[in-house]
Write an enzyme that holds these catalytic residues in place. Structure first.
Site, PDB file in Angstrom:
ATOM      1  N   ASP A 104     -16.557   8.419  14.456  1.00 57.68           N
ATOM      2  CA  ASP A 104     -15.563   9.027  13.577  1.00 57.68           C
ATOM      3  C   ASP A 104     -15.548  10.548  13.740  1.00 57.68           C
ATOM      4  O   ASP A 104     -16.602  11.169  13.918  1.00 57.68           O
ATOM      5  CB  ASP A 104     -15.938   8.679  12.127  1.00 57.68           C
ATOM      6  CG  ASP A 104     -14.769   8.818  11.191  1.00 57.68           C
ATOM      7  OD1 ASP A 104     -14.311   7.780  10.697  1.00 57.68           O
ATOM      8  OD2 ASP A 104     -14.309   9.958  10.959  1.00 57.68           O
ATOM      9  N   SER A 125      -2.096   5.454   4.534  1.00 60.00           N
ATOM     10  CA  SER A 125      -0.970   5.062   3.689  1.00 60.00           C
ATOM     11  C   SER A 125       0.349   5.559   4.270  1.00 60.00           C
ATOM     12  O   SER A 125       1.363   4.858   4.240  1.00 60.00           O
ATOM     13  CB  SER A 125      -1.138   5.607   2.273  1.00 60.00           C
ATOM     14  OG  SER A 125      -2.245   4.993   1.663  1.00 60.00           O
ATOM     15  N   HIS A 167     -11.390   5.391   6.479  1.00 52.23           N
ATOM     16  CA  HIS A 167     -11.882   5.506   7.845  1.00 52.23           C
ATOM     17  C   HIS A 167     -12.361   4.155   8.370  1.00 52.23           C
ATOM     18  O   HIS A 167     -12.151   3.820   9.529  1.00 52.23           O
ATOM     19  CB  HIS A 167     -13.032   6.520   7.902  1.00 52.23           C
ATOM     20  CG  HIS A 167     -12.557   7.921   7.641  1.00 52.23           C
ATOM     21  ND1 HIS A 167     -12.651   8.920   8.574  1.00 52.23           N
ATOM     22  CD2 HIS A 167     -11.964   8.478   6.551  1.00 52.23           C
ATOM     23  CE1 HIS A 167     -12.131  10.043   8.073  1.00 52.23           C
ATOM     24  NE2 HIS A 167     -11.717   9.785   6.830  1.00 52.23           N
ATOM     25  N   GLU A 204       1.196   3.318   7.052  1.00 52.78           N
ATOM     26  CA  GLU A 204       1.510   1.970   6.561  1.00 52.78           C
ATOM     27  C   GLU A 204       2.888   1.934   5.905  1.00 52.78           C
ATOM     28  O   GLU A 204       3.635   0.963   6.062  1.00 52.78           O
ATOM     29  CB  GLU A 204       0.414   1.503   5.589  1.00 52.78           C
ATOM     30  CG  GLU A 204      -0.885   1.167   6.307  1.00 52.78           C
ATOM     31  CD  GLU A 204      -2.126   1.213   5.420  1.00 52.78           C
ATOM     32  OE1 GLU A 204      -3.243   1.227   5.967  1.00 52.78           O
ATOM     33  OE2 GLU A 204      -1.988   1.248   4.189  1.00 52.78           O
ATOM     34  N   ALA A 239      -5.998  -3.402  -4.182  1.00 49.90           N
ATOM     35  CA  ALA A 239      -4.788  -4.211  -3.961  1.00 49.90           C
ATOM     36  C   ALA A 239      -4.566  -4.390  -2.459  1.00 49.90           C
ATOM     37  O   ALA A 239      -4.921  -3.503  -1.681  1.00 49.90           O
ATOM     38  CB  ALA A 239      -3.591  -3.486  -4.563  1.00 49.90           C
ATOM     39  N   TRP A 286      -3.518   9.523   5.383  1.00 53.62           N
ATOM     40  CA  TRP A 286      -2.904   9.226   6.677  1.00 53.62           C
ATOM     41  C   TRP A 286      -2.642   7.739   6.880  1.00 53.62           C
ATOM     42  O   TRP A 286      -1.595   7.346   7.405  1.00 53.62           O
ATOM     43  CB  TRP A 286      -3.750   9.795   7.815  1.00 53.62           C
ATOM     44  CG  TRP A 286      -3.008   9.699   9.106  1.00 53.62           C
ATOM     45  CD1 TRP A 286      -3.378   9.053  10.237  1.00 53.62           C
ATOM     46  CD2 TRP A 286      -1.708  10.262   9.383  1.00 53.62           C
ATOM     47  NE1 TRP A 286      -2.398   9.163  11.198  1.00 53.62           N
ATOM     48  CE2 TRP A 286      -1.371   9.908  10.696  1.00 53.62           C
ATOM     49  CE3 TRP A 286      -0.804  11.019   8.645  1.00 53.62           C
ATOM     50  CZ2 TRP A 286      -0.171  10.269  11.293  1.00 53.62           C
ATOM     51  CZ3 TRP A 286       0.404  11.390   9.242  1.00 53.62           C
ATOM     52  CH2 TRP A 286       0.700  11.014  10.546  1.00 53.62           C
ATOM     53  N   GLN A 325      -2.718  -3.625   0.081  1.00 55.00           N
ATOM     54  CA  GLN A 325      -1.593  -2.692   0.254  1.00 55.00           C
ATOM     55  C   GLN A 325      -0.602  -3.091   1.346  1.00 55.00           C
ATOM     56  O   GLN A 325       0.608  -3.021   1.151  1.00 55.00           O
ATOM     57  CB  GLN A 325      -2.139  -1.282   0.519  1.00 55.00           C
ATOM     58  CG  GLN A 325      -1.041  -0.264   0.772  1.00 55.00           C
ATOM     59  CD  GLN A 325      -1.477   1.146   0.497  1.00 55.00           C
ATOM     60  OE1 GLN A 325      -1.932   1.465  -0.605  1.00 55.00           O
ATOM     61  NE2 GLN A 325      -1.354   2.005   1.478  1.00 55.00           N
TER      62      GLN A 325
HETATM   63  O1  LIG Z   1      -6.033  -0.633  -3.526  1.00 55.58           O
HETATM   64  C1  LIG Z   1      -6.040  -0.227  -2.354  1.00 55.58           C
HETATM   65  C2  LIG Z   1      -6.263   1.123  -2.021  1.00 55.58           C
HETATM   66  C3  LIG Z   1      -6.240   1.483  -0.699  1.00 55.58           C
HETATM   67  N1  LIG Z   1      -6.012   0.543   0.280  1.00 55.58           N
HETATM   68  C4  LIG Z   1      -6.066   0.930   1.705  1.00 55.58           C
HETATM   69  O2  LIG Z   1      -7.010   1.965   1.856  1.00 55.58           O
HETATM   70  C5  LIG Z   1      -6.589   2.879   2.846  1.00 55.58           C
HETATM   71  C6  LIG Z   1      -6.533   4.252   2.213  1.00 55.58           C
HETATM   72  O3  LIG Z   1      -6.448   5.212   3.218  1.00 55.58           O
HETATM   73  P1  LIG Z   1      -5.569   6.550   3.083  1.00 55.58           P
HETATM   74  O4  LIG Z   1      -4.206   6.224   2.680  1.00 55.58           O
HETATM   75  O5  LIG Z   1      -5.690   7.314   4.362  1.00 55.58           O
HETATM   76  O6  LIG Z   1      -6.193   7.306   1.855  1.00 55.58           O
HETATM   77  P2  LIG Z   1      -7.706   7.770   1.466  1.00 55.58           P
HETATM   78  O7  LIG Z   1      -8.485   6.605   1.097  1.00 55.58           O
HETATM   79  O8  LIG Z   1      -7.530   8.833   0.458  1.00 55.58           O
HETATM   80  O9  LIG Z   1      -8.229   8.386   2.844  1.00 55.58           O
HETATM   81  C7  LIG Z   1      -8.996   9.517   3.214  1.00 55.58           C
HETATM   82  O10 LIG Z   1      -9.038   9.428   4.633  1.00 55.58           O
HETATM   83  C8  LIG Z   1      -7.768   9.555   5.284  1.00 55.58           C
HETATM   84  C9  LIG Z   1      -8.000   9.363   6.775  1.00 55.58           C
HETATM   85  O11 LIG Z   1      -8.777  10.379   7.319  1.00 55.58           O
HETATM   86  C10 LIG Z   1      -7.136  10.896   4.971  1.00 55.58           C
HETATM   87  O12 LIG Z   1      -5.853  10.976   5.563  1.00 55.58           O
HETATM   88  C11 LIG Z   1      -7.036  11.068   3.455  1.00 55.58           C
HETATM   89  O13 LIG Z   1      -6.510  12.342   3.151  1.00 55.58           O
HETATM   90  C12 LIG Z   1      -8.409  10.879   2.830  1.00 55.58           C
HETATM   91  O14 LIG Z   1      -8.331  11.028   1.422  1.00 55.58           O
HETATM   92  C13 LIG Z   1      -5.226   2.404   3.330  1.00 55.58           C
HETATM   93  O15 LIG Z   1      -5.398   1.678   4.523  1.00 55.58           O
HETATM   94  C14 LIG Z   1      -4.754   1.465   2.225  1.00 55.58           C
HETATM   95  O16 LIG Z   1      -3.934   0.415   2.707  1.00 55.58           O
HETATM   96  C15 LIG Z   1      -5.794  -0.774  -0.040  1.00 55.58           C
HETATM   97  O17 LIG Z   1      -5.589  -1.621   0.828  1.00 55.58           O
HETATM   98  N2  LIG Z   1      -5.816  -1.107  -1.363  1.00 55.58           N
END
Ligand SMILES: O=c1ccn([C@@H]2O[C@H](COP(=O)(O)OP(=O)(O)O[C@H]3O[C@H](CO)[C@@H](O)[C@H](O)[C@H]3O)[C@@H](O)[C@H]2O)c(=O)[nH]1
Length: 458
Positions: free
Chosen positions: A123, A347, A20, A350, A325, A345, A327
């Site tokens: 949020d 990922s 978020h 992205e 990492a 969402w 990403q």
């Molecule tokens: O090593 C890492 C791990 C994560 N990311 C970033 O972290 C974010 C992760 O977000 P997301 O892919 O949405 O996963 P979650 O962290 O699991 O996000 C939570 O929040 C999201 C937005 O509400 C929901 O869609 C998911 O289900 C919920 O688990 C992304 O921007 C990734 O690029 C990195 O850059 N490096």
């Protein structure tokens, strides 16, 4: 950059989770580039995740800063140091964390009274955010007249006041991804399924959102595209400077063929059992594909689950990154040919924005719905066969077998359909890029939103 004497001031308050904070910080930066004075509200321990990025933007002359709100750990019975969802290690701790989050309502109200921003972007996880604004703290310039007149919310006619309600700003382009932020609970409660909620009868999801659901919404994403240099991409959401490691594995990626490496990452909060990690490792090995695998620090140590001799056998073929990492930087690398994702969402967007086919492995939250969009609607990925929610429960869950893993990754990277999937996701990648360019739909929505908030009338 010329700064206006009295810019539109917007306070952004993201939920205390990487998934978020990351898009909200992107959003605040996007707004600041249009002349808004953006302030990001967060707790002390979360500020380092984005402070360097903000500093860089400030050096470029954008009006963006950070305001700290105290996290009520003690009041909620939490130990010090737990201020972000990824630090939660048990269900009980999770309950206390959300109790503490709910206690932020009053301090937020006080901050609003002190700062009196023109707008609060709170949020969706803070359902009380809108209520905090109802008391009429903000002033707003009346748009569309030659002179500048500002009014507080209480002074505005009901219509104008109401128009601020339930504003949805989504991190999306105009494709189906748009609507899901708030769907899962509703969906689950109503027992409805994806097809019923999002009929595919020629209407786009944006139209569905606006017309059928009657929601006021601006679709301004994908937000990750506002990170347009290596520094921004590699520091996004990262408190540490991982530049040395970064150089190492980027060089390794440089040595690989286009579209040949599978990137594996399950987001910032997910938790995977040792038995399941073992199946993943065996599945990857069986596929013979090169891989870059990101594991959260909270995952079990490798010696508890890594198949014997895996390291030796995989030398030169794979990397395991422990921790955070970059990403977006990785996904943009031309060697990356597939993304095994939990369908968070961010990922999801992205992956699409980078034009990378996906192997979908939803775990919890709304991720099973996101998977359907990827595999059934957009058809840019293949499911690994995840059948049920998994969180906190080691050993009790149905495992995705190593055969499932091998099958899905080879289908996405090498199978008959692989080229078609790649072509479809490439088309979406360009669509997403066009959306955020000047005159693109996301850019137009952003300008319309800022206009509506009175950016040009102040
Ligand atoms: O090593 C890492 C791990 C994560 N990311 C970033 O972290 C974010 C992760 O977000 P997301 O892919 O949405 O996963 P979650 O962290 O699991 O996000 C939570 O929040 C999201 C937005 O509400 C929901 O869609 C998911 O289900 C919920 O688990 C992304 O921007 C990734 O690029 C990195 O850059 N490096």
């Amino acid at each position: 950059m010329d700064s206006k004497p009295n810019p539109l001031r917007i306070l952004f308050f993201p939920h205390l989770a990487h998934g978020h904070m990351i898009p909200t910080v992107d959003m605040a930066r996007l707004f600041a580039r249009q002349g808004v004075k953006a302030t990001i509200l967060s707790t002390q321990l979360n500020v380092p995740f984005f402070s360097k990025t903000i500093e860089r933007d400030r050096e470029l002359g954008f009006e963006i800063d950070v305001l700290v709100i105290k996290f009520p750990s003690m009041e909620a019975g939490l130990p010090e140091g737990i201020e972000v969802i990824s630090s939660i290690t048990s269900q009980e701790m999770g309950f206390k964390f959300f109790k503490a989050v709910s206690l932020l309502q009053q301090p937020l109200q006080r901050i609003l009274e002190d700062c009196r921003p023109d707008c609060l972007v709170a949020d969706g996880m803070f359902p009380w955010g809108y209520g905090c604004c109802k008391e009429g703290w903000g002033t707003k310039a009346v748009p569309g007249i030659p002179d500048k007149i500002t009014m507080t919310r209480r002074q505005q006619p009901t219509e104008l006041r109401e128009s601020g309600a339930n504003v949805e700003i989504t991190n999306t382009t105009e494709k189906p991804w748009v609507t899901r932020r708030q769907q899962p609970t509703e969906l689950r409660e109503s027992g409805a399924n994806v097809e019923i909620t999002f009929p595919r009868t020629g209407t786009t999801y944006v139209e569905h959102y606006r017309k059928t659901l009657g929601r006021k919404s601006w679709h301004i994403g994908p937000l990750s595209l506002c990170n347009n240099n290596t520094e921004d991409k590699s520091q996004r959401g990262n408190a540490n400077d991982a530049s040395i490691d970064r150089v190492k594995f980027l060089r390794w990626l440089d040595s690989k063929k286009h579209n040949s490496v599978l990137y594996i990452c399950f987001g910032s909060v997910s938790w995977i059992s040792a038995a399941q990690l073992n199946e993943i490792a065996k599945g990857i090995e069986e596929s013979g594909l090169d891989f870059l695998w990101v594991l959260r620090k909270t995952n079990k140590d490798e010696d508890e689950w890594l198949p014997k001799g895996f390291d030796e056998r995989m030398k030169g073929k794979g990397w395991i990154i422990r921790g955070w990492a970059p990403q977006v930087l990785i996904l943009d690398h031309e060697a990356i040919g597939g993304f095994m994702t939990h369908c968070g969402w961010n990922s999801t967007l992205e992956g699409i924005t980078a034009g990378v086919p996906m192997v979908t492995w939803p775990l919890s939250n709304e991720q099973f719905i996101n998977e359907k969009f990827i595999t059934d609607i957009l058809r840019v990925g293949v499911g690994v066969g995840a059948q049920e929610w998994s969180r906190w429960m080691e050993g009790k869950k149905l495992l995705v077998t190593k055969e499932n893993v091998t099958k899905a990754i080879t289908e996405v990277m090498l199978g008959e359909e692989a080229n078609n999937i790649r072509n479809r996701v490439s088309a979406l990648k360009w669509m997403a890029k066009r959306a955020v360019e000047e005159c693109g739909s996301s850019h137009s929505d952003l300008m319309a939103l800022l206009d509506g908030l009175g950016l040009n009338s102040i």
